[in-house]
Design a protein around this motif. Sequence first.
Motif, short mmCIF file in Angstrom:
data_model
loop_
_atom_site.label_atom_id
_atom_site.label_comp_id
_atom_site.label_asym_id
_atom_site.label_seq_id
_atom_site.Cartn_x
_atom_site.Cartn_y
_atom_site.Cartn_z
N PHE A 1 0.82 -1.21 0.00
CA PHE A 1 0.00 0.00 0.00
C PHE A 1 0.85 1.27 0.00
O PHE A 1 0.45 2.28 -0.57
CB PHE A 1 -0.94 0.02 1.20
CG PHE A 1 -2.09 -0.95 1.11
CD1 PHE A 1 -2.22 -1.82 0.04
CD2 PHE A 1 -3.06 -0.98 2.11
CE1 PHE A 1 -3.27 -2.71 -0.04
CE2 PHE A 1 -4.13 -1.87 2.04
CZ PHE A 1 -4.23 -2.74 0.98
N GLU A 2 2.00 1.24 0.65
CA GLU A 2 2.85 2.44 0.68
C GLU A 2 3.35 2.78 -0.72
O GLU A 2 3.31 3.94 -1.15
CB GLU A 2 4.02 2.24 1.64
CG GLU A 2 3.63 2.18 3.11
CD GLU A 2 4.84 2.07 4.02
OE1 GLU A 2 5.98 2.13 3.50
OE2 GLU A 2 4.65 1.93 5.24
N SER B 1 0.31 3.87 -2.86
CA SER B 1 -0.13 5.22 -2.52
C SER B 1 0.79 6.28 -3.09
O SER B 1 0.34 7.36 -3.51
CB SER B 1 -0.23 5.38 -1.00
OG SER B 1 -1.26 4.57 -0.47
N GLU B 2 2.07 5.99 -3.12
CA GLU B 2 3.03 6.95 -3.69
C GLU B 2 2.71 7.21 -5.16
O GLU B 2 2.72 8.36 -5.62
CB GLU B 2 4.45 6.42 -3.52
CG GLU B 2 5.52 7.39 -3.99
CD GLU B 2 6.93 6.89 -3.75
OE1 GLU B 2 7.87 7.51 -4.28
OE2 GLU B 2 7.09 5.87 -3.04
N MET C 1 -0.82 9.08 -5.31
CA MET C 1 -0.74 10.47 -4.87
C MET C 1 -0.25 11.38 -5.99
O MET C 1 -0.73 12.50 -6.16
CB MET C 1 0.19 10.59 -3.66
CG MET C 1 -0.42 10.16 -2.35
SD MET C 1 -1.63 11.35 -1.69
CE MET C 1 -0.53 12.69 -1.26
N TRP D 1 -4.81 10.81 -4.07
CA TRP D 1 -5.40 9.78 -3.21
C TRP D 1 -4.32 8.88 -2.63
O TRP D 1 -3.21 8.82 -3.16
CB TRP D 1 -6.40 8.94 -3.99
CG TRP D 1 -7.77 9.56 -4.12
CD1 TRP D 1 -8.13 10.58 -4.95
CD2 TRP D 1 -8.93 9.19 -3.38
NE1 TRP D 1 -9.47 10.86 -4.78
CE2 TRP D 1 -9.98 10.03 -3.82
CE3 TRP D 1 -9.21 8.23 -2.40
CZ2 TRP D 1 -11.27 9.95 -3.31
CZ3 TRP D 1 -10.49 8.14 -1.89
CH2 TRP D 1 -11.51 8.99 -2.34
N GLN D 2 -4.69 8.19 -1.56
CA GLN D 2 -3.82 7.17 -1.00
C GLN D 2 -4.68 5.99 -0.55
O GLN D 2 -5.90 6.12 -0.39
CB GLN D 2 -2.99 7.71 0.16
CG GLN D 2 -3.80 8.27 1.30
CD GLN D 2 -2.92 8.87 2.39
OE1 GLN D 2 -2.01 8.22 2.89
NE2 GLN D 2 -3.18 10.12 2.75
N VAL D 3 -4.05 4.85 -0.36
CA VAL D 3 -4.73 3.64 0.09
C VAL D 3 -4.28 3.36 1.52
O VAL D 3 -3.08 3.31 1.80
CB VAL D 3 -4.40 2.44 -0.81
CG1 VAL D 3 -5.14 1.19 -0.35
CG2 VAL D 3 -4.74 2.76 -2.27
N ARG E 1 -8.67 9.34 1.08
CA ARG E 1 -8.06 8.12 1.59
C ARG E 1 -9.00 6.96 1.30
O ARG E 1 -10.15 6.97 1.77
CB ARG E 1 -7.79 8.22 3.10
CG ARG E 1 -6.79 9.29 3.50
CD ARG E 1 -6.47 9.22 4.98
NE ARG E 1 -7.64 9.47 5.81
CZ ARG E 1 -7.98 10.65 6.32
NH1 ARG E 1 -7.23 11.73 6.06
NH2 ARG E 1 -9.06 10.79 7.07
N VAL F 1 -9.14 0.65 -6.90
CA VAL F 1 -8.05 1.63 -6.95
C VAL F 1 -7.68 2.10 -8.36
O VAL F 1 -7.37 3.29 -8.53
CB VAL F 1 -6.82 1.10 -6.18
CG1 VAL F 1 -5.64 2.04 -6.31
CG2 VAL F 1 -7.18 0.92 -4.69
#
Length: 288
Positions: free
Chosen positions: A72-73, A76-77, A80, A85-87, A107, A136
């Motif tokens: 997820f990190e 999300s990068e 974004m 958005w991020q997860v 989020r 996503v």
Amino acid sequence: MTEETHVLDRPPEGAAPDWTISQNWQAYTAEEHATWDTLFARQAKLLPGRASKAYLNGLDALRLSDGGIPNFEELSERLMKLTGWQVVAVPGLVPDDVFFDHMANRRFVAGNFIRRPDQLDYIQEPDVFHDVFGHVPMLADPVFADYLEAYGRGGNRALDLGALKQLGRLYWYTVEFGLIEEDGNLRIYGSGIVSSFAESIFALEDPSPNRIRFDMKRVMRTEYRIDDFQQNYFVIPSFDELLRQTVETDFAPLYAEILAQPDIPIAAILPDDRVLTRGTQEYAASKA
């Protein structure tokens, strides 16, 4: 990482006050990564020519084909940079107000567990494959990303006005099971369809369901079921139009009007519906 249930009434031990938890990516087993890869491979083969351009573009932009359950990190990068958005990981289904607050702040909440190998075709609770593969990629589209943020902002207002069920139907028939018309053809963008092998075919090719032009008031009055294929699909002309209707609608009087009217049965067709495909309802009859 599989648990017996992921429907909770309070944050579990170790969760933040906003219900987020660590994805704990390093704890996934080889079998769990293989389950993701199996699900991914068959959907990736099936969706070209069926899924919307926005979905397929997002799938590529976010590099979901890299193999294994996404971190997820890292995801999300990438996200974004595209739409802001991020997860974030959550332990399961979260309360409505928590869900809306995360969405209003761009989020997207996703479960960190994955279905068992014997559940490839159906799981009642949304897992990481449904949440990430299904949802996503659409968040990489700027217009749809704006739509989901607007939906989140309206969520708590719906709670205050006693219209959560009605707003939930809008989510169901767009975000989860929506169709779009592209270049004269119907395409799927709803996460519940794109993450399902069987419904990816049923939604577009089966003669049973009705396919009806999207109308917000009509959608918010229409019942649905969670345990089988849909018998009505609503078709938007574009994501721009879906966003426009959402941000330009004053929902308070709309809720008041709808709450005074009866619900519309699942497979019904109304006299003023703009029907693109009138279904045979053979599938529903076979299940009766």
